[in-house]
Design an enzyme around this catalytic site. Structure first.
Site, mmCIF file in Angstrom:
data_model
loop_
_atom_site.group_PDB
_atom_site.id
_atom_site.type_symbol
_atom_site.label_atom_id
_atom_site.label_comp_id
_atom_site.label_asym_id
_atom_site.label_seq_id
_atom_site.Cartn_x
_atom_site.Cartn_y
_atom_site.Cartn_z
ATOM 1 N N THR A 58 0.817 -1.213 0.000
ATOM 2 C CA THR A 58 0.000 0.000 0.000
ATOM 3 C C THR A 58 0.854 1.268 0.000
ATOM 4 O O THR A 58 0.396 2.327 -0.428
ATOM 5 C CB THR A 58 -0.944 -0.008 1.221
ATOM 6 O OG1 THR A 58 -1.670 -1.238 1.222
ATOM 7 C CG2 THR A 58 -1.934 1.139 1.192
ATOM 8 N N TYR A 145 4.141 -12.793 4.253
ATOM 9 C CA TYR A 145 3.020 -12.174 3.552
ATOM 10 C C TYR A 145 2.745 -12.958 2.283
ATOM 11 O O TYR A 145 3.580 -12.996 1.372
ATOM 12 C CB TYR A 145 3.361 -10.711 3.251
ATOM 13 C CG TYR A 145 2.307 -9.913 2.519
ATOM 14 C CD1 TYR A 145 0.993 -10.333 2.402
ATOM 15 C CD2 TYR A 145 2.643 -8.691 1.939
ATOM 16 C CE1 TYR A 145 0.044 -9.575 1.734
ATOM 17 C CE2 TYR A 145 1.705 -7.919 1.270
ATOM 18 C CZ TYR A 145 0.418 -8.375 1.166
ATOM 19 O OH TYR A 145 -0.523 -7.623 0.499
ATOM 20 N N LYS A 173 0.600 -12.982 7.223
ATOM 21 C CA LYS A 173 -0.463 -12.144 6.668
ATOM 22 C C LYS A 173 -0.966 -12.859 5.427
ATOM 23 O O LYS A 173 -0.247 -12.991 4.436
ATOM 24 C CB LYS A 173 0.064 -10.754 6.309
ATOM 25 C CG LYS A 173 -0.963 -9.873 5.595
ATOM 26 C CD LYS A 173 -0.327 -8.584 5.094
ATOM 27 C CE LYS A 173 -1.314 -7.769 4.263
ATOM 28 N NZ LYS A 173 -0.683 -6.552 3.679
#
Length: 299
Positions: A58, A145, A173
């Site tokens: 992000t 992740y 994640k």
């Protein structure tokens, strides 16, 4: 550096609740808007967000220079208050990931997040060796992740089991959205690999399977609404959590109506936190698309 996992050791969750995957605010000339970044961090901590994830997807991390990496991490640590600082160090080559991991550790990060290497699509043994090398190079807790839609590679449950044996590989994640896979990871790894939702629309469901919270994009602009989802789930009040999840769903769908973080930056601009500028090859939303964005009813 680190040793293999000991069966008598208890792995402590990095955090419980909401970790916000921070955007990197830019000015119109595409330089970093440090004032906007500080304003965003303060907005998060004022709303009791539990962790701040700096330099993840992000944040447009592939466009961030080493000098900017240092500046963003130092600024986040300086202004974090109670929140944990988790620094994204994942690159598509192992040596670069290790270099950034060591840098983040030296700067004072609380934990690291390492995405599966993108584009080169390594086999499972390559993924295992990659993450083990990062873990061996540092002492910080590491969150793996898994986001196949971004990277083109999937970290499977057996690989998660192998990696969960490493002392400082603490968490996963998970952003694949495959609940059969998530359940298998949970069954194989148990408390040796703490789960976090990587999708804003999967929070309640993943927490019902034992996840400790979320790494959230939507929390950039709407931290209180995401907190309600996680706090209810942590109390095992899944009825309230599901209701809050459903109420936020139109906002979540808006936030991912284009490539992240384009829509969430437009939302942040509208509520006065930072501007909407992104770096190439991303592009800002058109006025027509921005008018279609959804906002919480009580916002």
């Amino acid at each position: 550096m680190t040793s293999e996992y000991n069966v008598n050791m208890i792995k402590i969750p990095i955090y419980k609740g909401v970790g916000t995957a921070l955007v990197t605010p830019f000015k119109k000339d595409k330089t970093i808007d440090l004032d906007g970044f500080i304003r965003l961090i303060n907005f998060q901590t004022d709303n009791d967000i539990d962790a701040l994830i700096v330099l993840g997807t992000t944040s447009e991390s592939p466009t961030i220079s080493d000098e900017e990496f240092n500046m963003l991490v130092k600024t986040a640590i300086k202004h974090k208050k109670h929140a944990k600082i988790i620094v994204g160090i994942g690159k598509n080559d192992t040596m670069s990931s290790i270099r950034l991991a060591k840098k983040a550790q030296k700067l004072g990060a609380d934990a690291l997040m390492a995405v599966t290497p993108y584009y080169n699509k390594p086999p499972q043994q390559g993924l295992i060796t990659h993450f083990k090398a990062i873990a061996k190079a540092v002492k910080l807790p590491i969150m793996l992740y898994n986001v196949p839609s971004r990277t083109g590679v999937h970290l499977d449950a057996k690989s998660c089991l192998e990696l969960s044996k490493i002392k400082n590989i603490i968490a996963l994640k998970e952003a694949g959205g495959d609940f059969s896979h998530i359940l298998k990871v949970r069954a194989l790894c148990g408390e040796n690999l703490h789960l976090y939702s990587g999708n804003d629309d999967n929070v309640t469901a993943m927490m019902s399977l034992g996840a400790f919270g979320v790494v959230s994009v939507v929390a950039n602009a709407f931290p209180q609404q995401v907190r309600l989802i996680t706090e209810s789930a942590l109390r095992e009040d899944y009825i309230t959590s599901t209701k809050a999840q459903c109420e936020l769903l139109p906002v979540i769908e808006s936030a991912f109506s284009m490539t992240n973080p384009i829509p969430i930056k437009a939302m942040l601009s509208k509520i006065g936190i930072c501007e909407e500028w992104v770096r190439l090859p991303l592009a800002t939303m058109s006025k027509i698309k921005k008018k279609k964005l959804k906002y919480p009813i009580n916002n």
